[in-house]
Design an enzyme around this catalytic site. Structure first.
Site, PDB file in Angstrom:
ATOM      1  N   LYS A 143       0.829  -1.217   0.000  1.00 17.08           N
ATOM      2  CA  LYS A 143       0.000   0.000   0.000  1.00 17.08           C
ATOM      3  C   LYS A 143       0.858   1.259   0.000  1.00 17.08           C
ATOM      4  O   LYS A 143       0.593   2.199  -0.739  1.00 17.08           O
ATOM      5  CB  LYS A 143      -0.922   0.046   1.227  1.00 17.08           C
ATOM      6  CG  LYS A 143      -1.880  -1.111   1.357  1.00 17.08           C
ATOM      7  CD  LYS A 143      -2.872  -0.897   2.494  1.00 17.08           C
ATOM      8  CE  LYS A 143      -2.241  -0.734   3.871  1.00 17.08           C
ATOM      9  NZ  LYS A 143      -1.519  -1.932   4.354  1.00 17.08           N
TER      10      LYS A 143
ATOM     11  N   ARG B 293      -9.269   1.326   9.171  1.00 14.06           N
ATOM     12  CA  ARG B 293      -8.657   0.069   9.570  1.00 14.06           C
ATOM     13  C   ARG B 293      -9.676  -0.880  10.193  1.00 14.06           C
ATOM     14  O   ARG B 293      -9.348  -2.017  10.486  1.00 14.06           O
ATOM     15  CB  ARG B 293      -7.638   0.442  10.617  1.00 14.06           C
ATOM     16  CG  ARG B 293      -6.343  -0.276  10.797  1.00 14.06           C
ATOM     17  CD  ARG B 293      -5.476  -0.444   9.632  1.00 14.06           C
ATOM     18  NE  ARG B 293      -4.167  -0.868  10.063  1.00 14.06           N
ATOM     19  CZ  ARG B 293      -3.039  -0.216   9.792  1.00 14.06           C
ATOM     20  NH1 ARG B 293      -3.071   0.875   9.074  1.00 14.06           N
ATOM     21  NH2 ARG B 293      -1.891  -0.674  10.205  1.00 14.06           N
TER      22      ARG B 293
ATOM     23  N   ARG C 222      11.951  -1.282  11.106  1.00 10.20           N
ATOM     24  CA  ARG C 222      10.733  -0.811  11.770  1.00 10.20           C
ATOM     25  C   ARG C 222      10.486  -1.683  12.976  1.00 10.20           C
ATOM     26  O   ARG C 222      10.487  -2.903  12.873  1.00 10.20           O
ATOM     27  CB  ARG C 222       9.553  -0.939  10.797  1.00 10.20           C
ATOM     28  CG  ARG C 222       9.074   0.394  10.293  1.00 10.20           C
ATOM     29  CD  ARG C 222       7.981   0.237   9.292  1.00 10.20           C
ATOM     30  NE  ARG C 222       6.727  -0.192   9.897  1.00 10.20           N
ATOM     31  CZ  ARG C 222       5.555  -0.024   9.291  1.00 10.20           C
ATOM     32  NH1 ARG C 222       5.478   0.557   8.113  1.00 10.20           N
ATOM     33  NH2 ARG C 222       4.457  -0.427   9.871  1.00 10.20           N
TER      34      ARG C 222
ATOM     35  N   ARG D 264       0.067  -8.342  13.942  1.00 12.03           N
ATOM     36  CA  ARG D 264      -0.483  -7.380  12.972  1.00 12.03           C
ATOM     37  C   ARG D 264      -1.278  -8.089  11.878  1.00 12.03           C
ATOM     38  O   ARG D 264      -2.299  -7.583  11.422  1.00 12.03           O
ATOM     39  CB  ARG D 264       0.649  -6.533  12.377  1.00 12.03           C
ATOM     40  CG  ARG D 264       1.217  -5.569  13.421  1.00 12.03           C
ATOM     41  CD  ARG D 264       2.492  -4.927  12.958  1.00 12.03           C
ATOM     42  NE  ARG D 264       2.263  -4.021  11.869  1.00 12.03           N
ATOM     43  CZ  ARG D 264       3.078  -3.866  10.827  1.00 12.03           C
ATOM     44  NH1 ARG D 264       4.171  -4.588  10.736  1.00 12.03           N
ATOM     45  NH2 ARG D 264       2.793  -3.012   9.905  1.00 12.03           N
TER      46      ARG D 264
HETATM   47  P1  AMP Z   1       0.889   1.124   9.206  1.00 15.32           P
HETATM   48  O1  AMP Z   1       2.121   1.876   8.880  1.00 15.32           O
HETATM   49  O2  AMP Z   1      -0.321   1.601   8.465  1.00 15.32           O
HETATM   50  O3  AMP Z   1       1.063  -0.371   9.123  1.00 15.32           O
HETATM   51  O4  AMP Z   1       0.575   1.439  10.749  1.00 15.32           O
HETATM   52  C1  AMP Z   1       1.496   1.136  11.780  1.00 15.32           C
HETATM   53  C2  AMP Z   1       0.739   1.064  13.115  1.00 15.32           C
HETATM   54  O5  AMP Z   1       0.126   2.326  13.401  1.00 15.32           O
HETATM   55  C3  AMP Z   1      -0.399   0.058  13.175  1.00 15.32           C
HETATM   56  O6  AMP Z   1       0.040  -1.246  13.478  1.00 15.32           O
HETATM   57  C4  AMP Z   1      -1.267   0.650  14.272  1.00 15.32           C
HETATM   58  O7  AMP Z   1      -0.703   0.418  15.549  1.00 15.32           O
HETATM   59  C5  AMP Z   1      -1.154   2.138  13.993  1.00 15.32           C
HETATM   60  N1  AMP Z   1      -2.191   2.607  13.036  1.00 15.32           N
HETATM   61  C6  AMP Z   1      -1.986   3.100  11.778  1.00 15.32           C
HETATM   62  N2  AMP Z   1      -3.146   3.451  11.199  1.00 15.32           N
HETATM   63  C7  AMP Z   1      -4.116   3.159  12.112  1.00 15.32           C
HETATM   64  C8  AMP Z   1      -5.532   3.278  12.106  1.00 15.32           C
HETATM   65  N3  AMP Z   1      -6.199   3.752  11.034  1.00 15.32           N
HETATM   66  N4  AMP Z   1      -6.213   2.890  13.224  1.00 15.32           N
HETATM   67  C9  AMP Z   1      -5.562   2.420  14.308  1.00 15.32           C
HETATM   68  N5  AMP Z   1      -4.240   2.254  14.365  1.00 15.32           N
HETATM   69  C10 AMP Z   1      -3.501   2.629  13.284  1.00 15.32           C
END
Ligand code: AMP
Length: 186
Positions: free
Chosen positions: A13, A88, A134, A145
């Site tokens: 993404k 999400r 990360r 996750r």
């Molecule tokens: P990502 O980079 O989108 O994988 O997000 C990394 C982390 O940020 C996720 O595992 C969540 O802990 C948090 N996070 C990101 N976007 C959201 C969202 N829309 N709702 C809740 N937690 C989020």
């Protein structure tokens, strides 16, 4: 163009969103990036989000609503945007629809699902852990996750299918090939 990219962590993404953003001249809005920036800056938002992110859990919905609504208010969102990592879960998807109505912006046009099977996802996240370091790409967190994606985010495929907005794209292949598939599906 107003779209959301859906897919498991590691489905591409972020990469594809960046390419679309550059090609179409519209911003990519990533709640994950915004939260990582808040953690790095040591803000109150960052302090609240950090332990949950490290554990591979979602942060409370209210924390991400503020990020998204503030971002929609910027002029560069007038022509459209690409949402990456938001919504999400079901509550967030409903709130997004309501939020757009409230701020007088057009509804989302499409939800693009980047489909990648679980085995490939695990391999990609291991690679990313090595390359980018990360801290939520550790093996235990990766499993968590993927679990959160399957239970909370995957149901959004039905949510957007019911609205007639879902398109599914094969997320395996060369970056450019996948990008062309997305463009063809838009
Ligand atoms: P990502 O980079 O989108 O994988 O997000 C990394 C982390 O940020 C996720 O595992 C969540 O802990 C948090 N996070 C990101 N976007 C959201 C969202 N829309 N709702 C809740 N937690 C989020």
């Amino acid at each position: 163009m107003r779209i959301v990219l859906l897919g498991a962590p590691g489905s591409g993404k972020g990469t594809q969103g960046k390419k679309l953003s550059e090609a179409y001249g519209i911003p990519k809005i990533s709640t994950g990036d915004a939260l990582r920036a808040a953690v790095a800056a040591g803000t109150e938002l960052g302090r609240k989000a950090h332990p949950l992110m490290e554990a591979g859990k979602l942060v409370p919905d209210a924390l991400v609503y503020g990020i998204v609504q503030e971002r929609f208010g910027h002029d560069d969102c007038k022509k459209g945007y690409i949402l990456d990592g938001f919504p999400r879960n079901h509550a967030q998807a409903e709130e997004l629809d309501r939020m757009l109505g409230r701020i007088g912006q057009p509804a989302l046009e499409k939800a693009v699902h980047l489909h990648v099977d679980d085995e490939e996802i695990v391999q990609r996240l291991h690679q990313r852990a090595i390359q980018e370091g990360r801290d939520d790409d550790k093996p235990e967190t990766i499993r968590k996750r993927i679990g959160v994606y399957n239970s909370e985010t995957r149901p959004l495929l039905d949510y957007y299918a019911a609205q007639g907005k879902l398109v599914t794209v094969d997320g395996i292949g060369k970056l450019e090939e996948i990008y062309q598939r997305i463009v063809a599906a838009l």
